[in-house]
Write an enzyme that holds these catalytic residues in place. Structure first.
Site, PDB file in Angstrom:
ATOM      1  N   ASP A   1       0.787  -1.250   0.000  1.00 53.86           N
ATOM      2  CA  ASP A   1       0.000   0.000   0.000  1.00 53.86           C
ATOM      3  C   ASP A   1       0.813   1.290   0.000  1.00 53.86           C
ATOM      4  O   ASP A   1       0.250   2.387  -0.136  1.00 53.86           O
ATOM      5  CB  ASP A   1      -0.983  -0.008   1.186  1.00 53.86           C
ATOM      6  CG  ASP A   1      -0.290  -0.210   2.542  1.00 53.86           C
ATOM      7  OD1 ASP A   1       0.873   0.202   2.704  1.00 53.86           O
ATOM      8  OD2 ASP A   1      -0.942  -0.779   3.451  1.00 53.86           O
TER       9      ASP A   1
ATOM     10  N   HIS B   1       6.584  -7.666  -1.332  1.00 48.68           N
ATOM     11  CA  HIS B   1       5.504  -8.198  -2.163  1.00 48.68           C
ATOM     12  C   HIS B   1       5.051  -7.202  -3.228  1.00 48.68           C
ATOM     13  O   HIS B   1       3.925  -7.300  -3.719  1.00 48.68           O
ATOM     14  CB  HIS B   1       4.328  -8.642  -1.277  1.00 48.68           C
ATOM     15  CG  HIS B   1       4.655  -9.838  -0.427  1.00 48.68           C
ATOM     16  ND1 HIS B   1       3.903 -10.228   0.663  1.00 48.68           N
ATOM     17  CD2 HIS B   1       5.682 -10.740  -0.502  1.00 48.68           C
ATOM     18  CE1 HIS B   1       4.440 -11.314   1.211  1.00 48.68           C
ATOM     19  NE2 HIS B   1       5.522 -11.640   0.533  1.00 48.68           N
TER      20      HIS B   1
HETATM   21  C1  BJW Z   1      -2.877  -6.270  13.870  1.00 49.30           C
HETATM   22  C2  BJW Z   1      -3.810  -5.227  13.885  1.00 49.30           C
HETATM   23  C3  BJW Z   1      -3.414  -4.039  14.515  1.00 49.30           C
HETATM   24  C4  BJW Z   1      -4.705  -6.884  12.855  1.00 49.30           C
HETATM   25  N1  BJW Z   1      -2.188  -3.949  15.060  1.00 49.30           N
HETATM   26  N2  BJW Z   1      -1.680  -6.168  14.412  1.00 49.30           N
HETATM   27  C5  BJW Z   1       7.734 -22.462   3.095  1.00 49.30           C
HETATM   28  C6  BJW Z   1       6.785 -23.165   3.798  1.00 49.30           C
HETATM   29  C7  BJW Z   1       5.465 -23.232   3.341  1.00 49.30           C
HETATM   30  C8  BJW Z   1       5.087 -22.608   2.157  1.00 49.30           C
HETATM   31  C9  BJW Z   1       6.028 -21.901   1.466  1.00 49.30           C
HETATM   32  C10 BJW Z   1       7.332 -21.838   1.927  1.00 49.30           C
HETATM   33  N3  BJW Z   1       8.039 -21.072   1.048  1.00 49.30           N
HETATM   34  C11 BJW Z   1       7.221 -20.665   0.067  1.00 49.30           C
HETATM   35  C12 BJW Z   1       5.984 -21.158   0.284  1.00 49.30           C
HETATM   36  C13 BJW Z   1       4.785 -20.934  -0.582  1.00 49.30           C
HETATM   37  C14 BJW Z   1       4.086 -19.631  -0.288  1.00 49.30           C
HETATM   38  C15 BJW Z   1       3.612 -19.631   1.161  1.00 49.30           C
HETATM   39  O1  BJW Z   1       4.199 -19.067   2.048  1.00 49.30           O
HETATM   40  N4  BJW Z   1       2.486 -20.269   1.409  1.00 49.30           N
HETATM   41  C16 BJW Z   1       1.928 -20.380   2.762  1.00 49.30           C
HETATM   42  C17 BJW Z   1       0.691 -19.490   2.865  1.00 49.30           C
HETATM   43  C18 BJW Z   1       1.612 -21.807   3.021  1.00 49.30           C
HETATM   44  N5  BJW Z   1       4.955 -18.516  -0.556  1.00 49.30           N
HETATM   45  C19 BJW Z   1       5.153 -18.041  -1.800  1.00 49.30           C
HETATM   46  O2  BJW Z   1       4.614 -18.555  -2.768  1.00 49.30           O
HETATM   47  C20 BJW Z   1       6.069 -16.844  -1.964  1.00 49.30           C
HETATM   48  N6  BJW Z   1       7.017 -17.065  -2.997  1.00 49.30           N
HETATM   49  C21 BJW Z   1       8.040 -17.906  -2.855  1.00 49.30           C
HETATM   50  O3  BJW Z   1       8.226 -18.524  -1.839  1.00 49.30           O
HETATM   51  O4  BJW Z   1       8.861 -17.958  -3.964  1.00 49.30           O
HETATM   52  C22 BJW Z   1       9.776 -19.059  -4.030  1.00 49.30           C
HETATM   53  C23 BJW Z   1       9.054 -20.151  -4.769  1.00 49.30           C
HETATM   54  C24 BJW Z   1       8.736 -19.979  -6.086  1.00 49.30           C
HETATM   55  C25 BJW Z   1       8.082 -21.010  -6.765  1.00 49.30           C
HETATM   56  C26 BJW Z   1       7.728 -22.160  -6.080  1.00 49.30           C
HETATM   57  C27 BJW Z   1       8.033 -22.294  -4.738  1.00 49.30           C
HETATM   58  C28 BJW Z   1       8.698 -21.277  -4.073  1.00 49.30           C
HETATM   59  C29 BJW Z   1       5.271 -15.632  -2.414  1.00 49.30           C
HETATM   60  C30 BJW Z   1       4.311 -15.179  -1.388  1.00 49.30           C
HETATM   61  C31 BJW Z   1       3.502 -13.994  -1.923  1.00 49.30           C
HETATM   62  C32 BJW Z   1       2.378 -13.612  -0.964  1.00 49.30           C
HETATM   63  N7  BJW Z   1       1.536 -12.689  -1.599  1.00 49.30           N
HETATM   64  C33 BJW Z   1       0.435 -12.101  -0.854  1.00 49.30           C
HETATM   65  C34 BJW Z   1      -0.456 -11.360  -1.871  1.00 49.30           C
HETATM   66  C35 BJW Z   1       0.244 -10.083  -2.336  1.00 49.30           C
HETATM   67  C36 BJW Z   1      -0.557  -9.328  -3.317  1.00 49.30           C
HETATM   68  C37 BJW Z   1      -1.765  -8.679  -2.717  1.00 49.30           C
HETATM   69  O5  BJW Z   1      -1.639  -7.756  -1.901  1.00 49.30           O
HETATM   70  O6  BJW Z   1      -2.847  -9.110  -3.087  1.00 49.30           O
HETATM   71  O7  BJW Z   1       0.941 -11.198   0.123  1.00 49.30           O
HETATM   72  S1  BJW Z   1      -0.486 -13.266   0.116  1.00 49.30           S
HETATM   73  C38 BJW Z   1      -0.869 -12.137   1.420  1.00 49.30           C
HETATM   74  O8  BJW Z   1      -0.309 -12.642   2.659  1.00 49.30           O
HETATM   75  C39 BJW Z   1      -0.094 -10.848   1.085  1.00 49.30           C
HETATM   76  C40 BJW Z   1       0.527 -10.510   2.416  1.00 49.30           C
HETATM   77  O9  BJW Z   1       1.645  -9.674   2.237  1.00 49.30           O
HETATM   78  C41 BJW Z   1       0.823 -11.851   3.003  1.00 49.30           C
HETATM   79  C42 BJW Z   1       1.013 -11.862   4.493  1.00 49.30           C
HETATM   80  O10 BJW Z   1      -0.143 -11.480   5.149  1.00 49.30           O
HETATM   81  P1  BJW Z   1      -0.071 -10.564   6.459  1.00 49.30           P
HETATM   82  O11 BJW Z   1       0.462  -9.239   6.124  1.00 49.30           O
HETATM   83  O12 BJW Z   1       0.606 -11.308   7.547  1.00 49.30           O
HETATM   84  O13 BJW Z   1      -1.627 -10.357   6.758  1.00 49.30           O
HETATM   85  P2  BJW Z   1      -2.652 -11.313   7.575  1.00 49.30           P
HETATM   86  O14 BJW Z   1      -4.022 -10.881   7.230  1.00 49.30           O
HETATM   87  O15 BJW Z   1      -2.322 -12.732   7.384  1.00 49.30           O
HETATM   88  O16 BJW Z   1      -2.343 -10.969   9.106  1.00 49.30           O
HETATM   89  C43 BJW Z   1      -2.625  -9.705   9.655  1.00 49.30           C
HETATM   90  C44 BJW Z   1      -2.076  -9.689  11.075  1.00 49.30           C
HETATM   91  O17 BJW Z   1      -2.280  -8.402  11.618  1.00 49.30           O
HETATM   92  C45 BJW Z   1      -2.778 -10.674  12.018  1.00 49.30           C
HETATM   93  O18 BJW Z   1      -1.793 -11.389  12.746  1.00 49.30           O
HETATM   94  C46 BJW Z   1      -3.599  -9.759  12.939  1.00 49.30           C
HETATM   95  O19 BJW Z   1      -3.724 -10.306  14.256  1.00 49.30           O
HETATM   96  C47 BJW Z   1      -2.754  -8.513  12.945  1.00 49.30           C
HETATM   97  N8  BJW Z   1      -3.448  -7.255  13.234  1.00 49.30           N
HETATM   98  N9  BJW Z   1      -4.922  -5.590  13.281  1.00 49.30           N
HETATM   99  C48 BJW Z   1      -1.325  -4.970  15.038  1.00 49.30           C
HETATM  100  N10 BJW Z   1      -4.232  -2.926  14.617  1.00 49.30           N
END
Ligand code: BJW
Ligand code: ZN
Length: 258
Positions: free
Chosen positions: A105, A120
């Site tokens: 953002d 990201h």
């Molecule tokens: C508050 C609050 C307040 C609320 N104050 N807190 C190893 C193990 C397992 C899987 C994998 C691994 N390595 C790779 C993977 C696969 C995959 C992955 O991780 N999958 C898992 C989900 C299982 N990863 C990938 O594919 C990544 N690429 C990669 O690894 O490349 C190498 C590769 C290539 C080819 C094959 C294999 C490997 C890429 C990941 C890209 C993620 N993209 C997204 C979308 C982005 C675009 C968009 O914006 O639409 O990114 S997914 C989404 O989740 C977004 C976010 O950045 C990301 C993380 O989410 P975040 O920010 O943590 O949000 P929330 O909603 O989950 O949590 C919010 C938190 O805030 C909560 O905890 C609340 O409690 C808290 N909160 N209010 C403080 N006021």
């Protein structure tokens, strides 16, 4: 007032390098929805891979382009919150502070943070999935945004599942984690890798690692401290606790000796 531990304040007072990982929770108080909140989250009504993967995009580009268009509009209407501002001010109060953000953002930059690694990508960026052109899209008869050069689908400049993170941003974030004295993981559920591994890399490299979140994340049990509360309140309080009592420490350390 939040009770910050003496250990945290002392580690911060003597830290040369502080690094921060942020997630969607940091922008929640600006009115940007998180991803995984069960009621209001961006993934509440869809499977994440339908919206945030190339396969999902190709299967329904109208849905995915519309979803990103709405999010882009929302981001343009909101403003950084006190948490973003406090991080920008902390960077001024400490010798060095960098941010690796999973957020797309741009709110850290708008708050004035200067060292921000976007892991990201950016939601404001769009490019052609076929030829990479960043020209203004045209809308075809089905309402789909297409490339004016080759007719390909225009996609957002964000990192989807299965895609590599931008190399420079990832390497910088890893370097900051390895070299940090204090590391903060703020507002992230820490379920998406490789970003979620950064606080663990920092800890394995000797940093004091602190989570700030309204609820413990997936990695909370592996960190030194978990501070439960909204980042928009917690970070200004931390800035205050630090600057009220300690301003001289770093200045003394770096001031001329005569
Ligand atoms: C508050 C609050 C307040 C609320 N104050 N807190 C190893 C193990 C397992 C899987 C994998 C691994 N390595 C790779 C993977 C696969 C995959 C992955 O991780 N999958 C898992 C989900 C299982 N990863 C990938 O594919 C990544 N690429 C990669 O690894 O490349 C190498 C590769 C290539 C080819 C094959 C294999 C490997 C890429 C990941 C890209 C993620 N993209 C997204 C979308 C982005 C675009 C968009 O914006 O639409 O990114 S997914 C989404 O989740 C977004 C976010 O950045 C990301 C993380 O989410 P975040 O920010 O943590 O949000 P929330 O909603 O989950 O949590 C919010 C938190 O805030 C909560 O905890 C609340 O409690 C808290 N909160 N209010 C403080 N006021
Ligand atoms: Zn094209």
């Amino acid at each position: 007032m939040y009770p910050f531990s003496d250990t945290l304040l002392e580690r911060l007072r003597t830290a040369e390098r502080v690094a921060v990982l942020t997630g969607a929770g940091v922008s929640a108080e600006s009115g940007v929805p998180t991803f995984r909140d069960a009621q209001t989250g961006l993934y509440a009504n869809h499977r994440p891979e339908d919206l945030a993967s190339e396969a999902g995009f190709r299967a329904d580009p109208l849905l995915v382009q519309g979803w990103y268009r709405e999010r882009r509009q929302r981001v343009q209407q909101v403003a950084p919150n006190p948490g973003h501002h406090a991080l920008a001010q902390l960077a001024e109060a400490l010798p060095y502070l960098s941010i690796a953000t999973q957020n797309v953002d741009g709110l850290h930059q708008r708050a004035g943070s200067r060292v921000v690694h976007e892991l990201h990508g950016s939601i404001m960026d769009t490019y052609c999935i076929d030829c990479g052109a960043r020209e203004q899209a045209y809308i075809d008869k089905d309402g789909i945004e297409r490339c004016p050069i080759c007719g390909g689908l225009m996609r957002p400049g964000v990192v989807w599942f299965g895609e590599m993170l931008p190399e420079a941003a990832w390497h910088a974030a890893e370097h900051e984690a390895v070299n940090a004295d204090v590391y903060f993981s703020i507002g992230t559920s820490a379920v998406v890798y490789p970003a979620a591994g950064l606080p663990l890399i920092a800890r394995a490299s000797g940093a004091y690692v602190v989570e700030i979140n309204v609820a413990p994340s997936a990695i909370a049990g592996e960190l030194d401290e978990v501070l439960l509360g909204p980042s928009g309140e917690m970070l200004p309080a931390l800035l205050k606790a630090l600057t009220n009592n300690h301003a001289p420490t770093h200045q003394r350390a770096h001031a001329p000796t005569n």
